[in-house]
Design a protein around this motif. Structure first.
Motif, PDB file in Angstrom:
ATOM      1  N   ARG A  80      -9.100 -16.096  43.423  1.00 31.29           N
ATOM      2  CA  ARG A  80      -9.401 -17.511  43.193  1.00 31.29           C
ATOM      3  C   ARG A  80      -8.124 -18.313  42.982  1.00 31.29           C
ATOM      4  O   ARG A  80      -7.138 -17.801  42.463  1.00 31.29           O
ATOM      5  CB  ARG A  80     -10.306 -17.673  41.976  1.00 31.29           C
ATOM      6  N   ALA A  81      -8.155 -19.565  43.361  1.00 32.31           N
ATOM      7  CA  ALA A  81      -6.997 -20.450  43.180  1.00 32.31           C
ATOM      8  C   ALA A  81      -6.650 -20.603  41.696  1.00 32.31           C
ATOM      9  O   ALA A  81      -5.475 -20.675  41.327  1.00 32.31           O
ATOM     10  CB  ALA A  81      -7.274 -21.814  43.797  1.00 32.31           C
ATOM     11  N   LEU A  82      -7.642 -20.620  40.851  1.00 33.32           N
ATOM     12  CA  LEU A  82      -7.415 -20.748  39.409  1.00 33.32           C
ATOM     13  C   LEU A  82      -6.642 -19.545  38.872  1.00 33.32           C
ATOM     14  O   LEU A  82      -5.785 -19.689  37.996  1.00 33.32           O
ATOM     15  CB  LEU A  82      -8.744 -20.906  38.667  1.00 33.32           C
ATOM     16  N   ASP A  83      -6.935 -18.364  39.394  1.00 34.84           N
ATOM     17  CA  ASP A  83      -6.219 -17.164  38.966  1.00 34.84           C
ATOM     18  C   ASP A  83      -4.746 -17.238  39.355  1.00 34.84           C
ATOM     19  O   ASP A  83      -3.867 -16.871  38.578  1.00 34.84           O
ATOM     20  CB  ASP A  83      -6.857 -15.912  39.570  1.00 34.84           C
ATOM     21  N   TRP A  84      -4.458 -17.710  40.561  1.00 34.08           N
ATOM     22  CA  TRP A  84      -3.065 -17.869  41.009  1.00 34.08           C
ATOM     23  C   TRP A  84      -2.344 -18.909  40.160  1.00 34.08           C
ATOM     24  O   TRP A  84      -1.185 -18.735  39.793  1.00 34.08           O
ATOM     25  CB  TRP A  84      -3.011 -18.261  42.486  1.00 34.08           C
ATOM     26  N   PHE A  85      -3.037 -20.011  39.849  1.00 33.93           N
ATOM     27  CA  PHE A  85      -2.471 -21.056  39.009  1.00 33.93           C
ATOM     28  C   PHE A  85      -2.154 -20.503  37.616  1.00 33.93           C
ATOM     29  O   PHE A  85      -1.084 -20.769  37.056  1.00 33.93           O
ATOM     30  CB  PHE A  85      -3.440 -22.242  38.920  1.00 33.93           C
ATOM     31  N   ASP A  86      -3.078 -19.732  37.053  1.00 36.77           N
ATOM     32  CA  ASP A  86      -2.849 -19.104  35.742  1.00 36.77           C
ATOM     33  C   ASP A  86      -1.633 -18.187  35.776  1.00 36.77           C
ATOM     34  O   ASP A  86      -0.834 -18.179  34.841  1.00 36.77           O
ATOM     35  CB  ASP A  86      -4.076 -18.304  35.306  1.00 36.77           C
ATOM     36  N   LEU A  87      -1.511 -17.407  36.826  1.00 40.86           N
ATOM     37  CA  LEU A  87      -0.372 -16.497  36.960  1.00 40.86           C
ATOM     38  C   LEU A  87       0.936 -17.289  36.989  1.00 40.86           C
ATOM     39  O   LEU A  87       1.901 -16.933  36.305  1.00 40.86           O
ATOM     40  CB  LEU A  87      -0.505 -15.646  38.220  1.00 40.86           C
ATOM     41  N   LEU A  88       0.957 -18.369  37.754  1.00 44.62           N
ATOM     42  CA  LEU A  88       2.163 -19.195  37.829  1.00 44.62           C
ATOM     43  C   LEU A  88       2.471 -19.885  36.506  1.00 44.62           C
ATOM     44  O   LEU A  88       3.626 -19.924  36.074  1.00 44.62           O
ATOM     45  CB  LEU A  88       2.032 -20.226  38.944  1.00 44.62           C
ATOM     46  N   MET A  89       1.464 -20.435  35.869  1.00 45.57           N
ATOM     47  CA  MET A  89       1.683 -21.165  34.622  1.00 45.57           C
ATOM     48  C   MET A  89       2.123 -20.247  33.481  1.00 45.57           C
ATOM     49  O   MET A  89       2.986 -20.606  32.694  1.00 45.57           O
ATOM     50  CB  MET A  89       0.400 -21.899  34.196  1.00 45.57           C
ATOM     51  N   HIS A  90       1.533 -19.071  33.385  1.00 48.69           N
ATOM     52  CA  HIS A  90       1.884 -18.167  32.301  1.00 48.69           C
ATOM     53  C   HIS A  90       3.138 -17.355  32.616  1.00 48.69           C
ATOM     54  O   HIS A  90       3.793 -16.852  31.705  1.00 48.69           O
ATOM     55  CB  HIS A  90       0.712 -17.238  31.983  1.00 48.69           C
ATOM     56  N   GLY A  91       3.479 -17.238  33.884  1.00 52.61           N
ATOM     57  CA  GLY A  91       4.662 -16.470  34.261  1.00 52.61           C
ATOM     58  C   GLY A  91       5.926 -17.285  34.401  1.00 52.61           C
ATOM     59  O   GLY A  91       7.034 -16.752  34.280  1.00 52.61           O
ATOM     60  N   ALA A  92       5.796 -18.585  34.625  1.00 50.07           N
ATOM     61  CA  ALA A  92       6.969 -19.445  34.848  1.00 50.07           C
ATOM     62  C   ALA A  92       7.971 -19.425  33.690  1.00 50.07           C
ATOM     63  O   ALA A  92       9.173 -19.301  33.931  1.00 50.07           O
ATOM     64  CB  ALA A  92       6.519 -20.860  35.159  1.00 50.07           C
ATOM     65  N   PRO A  93       7.537 -19.522  32.435  1.00 50.46           N
ATOM     66  CA  PRO A  93       8.524 -19.485  31.353  1.00 50.46           C
ATOM     67  C   PRO A  93       9.275 -18.155  31.282  1.00 50.46           C
ATOM     68  O   PRO A  93      10.467 -18.129  30.973  1.00 50.46           O
ATOM     69  CB  PRO A  93       7.693 -19.698  30.084  1.00 50.46           C
ATOM     70  N   LEU A  94       8.610 -17.075  31.598  1.00 51.02           N
ATOM     71  CA  LEU A  94       9.273 -15.779  31.602  1.00 51.02           C
ATOM     72  C   LEU A  94      10.299 -15.695  32.733  1.00 51.02           C
ATOM     73  O   LEU A  94      11.403 -15.183  32.545  1.00 51.02           O
ATOM     74  CB  LEU A  94       8.243 -14.656  31.734  1.00 51.02           C
ATOM     75  N   VAL A  95       9.955 -16.231  33.891  1.00 54.22           N
ATOM     76  CA  VAL A  95      10.889 -16.270  35.019  1.00 54.22           C
ATOM     77  C   VAL A  95      12.108 -17.120  34.662  1.00 54.22           C
ATOM     78  O   VAL A  95      13.250 -16.731  34.932  1.00 54.22           O
ATOM     79  CB  VAL A  95      10.193 -16.791  36.294  1.00 54.22           C
ATOM     80  N   LEU A  96      11.883 -18.273  34.034  1.00 51.69           N
ATOM     81  CA  LEU A  96      12.992 -19.122  33.614  1.00 51.69           C
ATOM     82  C   LEU A  96      13.882 -18.419  32.588  1.00 51.69           C
ATOM     83  O   LEU A  96      15.105 -18.547  32.627  1.00 51.69           O
ATOM     84  CB  LEU A  96      12.476 -20.441  33.043  1.00 51.69           C
TER      85      LEU A  96
END
Length: 74
Positions: A44-60
């Motif tokens: 689902r698109a929501l799952d991908w969005f969640d992955l990006l939103m919760h993973g972005a600070p860790l990537v940064l």
């Protein structure tokens, strides 16, 4: 790269921990989405969005650490 330099370490770590682990119970969202990704269940698109939103600070945080280590070496 000025963005990474302008964020202090304390803020980067706190944001990465809070967003990466939220919600804390029953299972952190990032862990759940990574598990779904490797199982092939992230559809689902929501799952991908969640992955990006919760993973972005860790990537940064990882990018900031890499930039800091590179700056110290060279």
């Amino acid at each position: 790269m000025k963005l990474l330099d302008s964020i202090d370490w304390t803020t980067a770590i706190i944001v990465a921990l809070l967003l990466g682990l939220a919600p804390f119970f029953p299972e952190p969202h990032l862990w759940e989405k990574l598990r779904m990704l490797f199982a092939g269940e992230l559809q689902r698109a929501l799952d991908w969005f969640d992955l990006l939103m919760h993973g972005a600070p860790l990537v940064l945080l990882v990018l900031k650490a890499a930039r800091d280590l590179r700056a110290r070496k060279g």
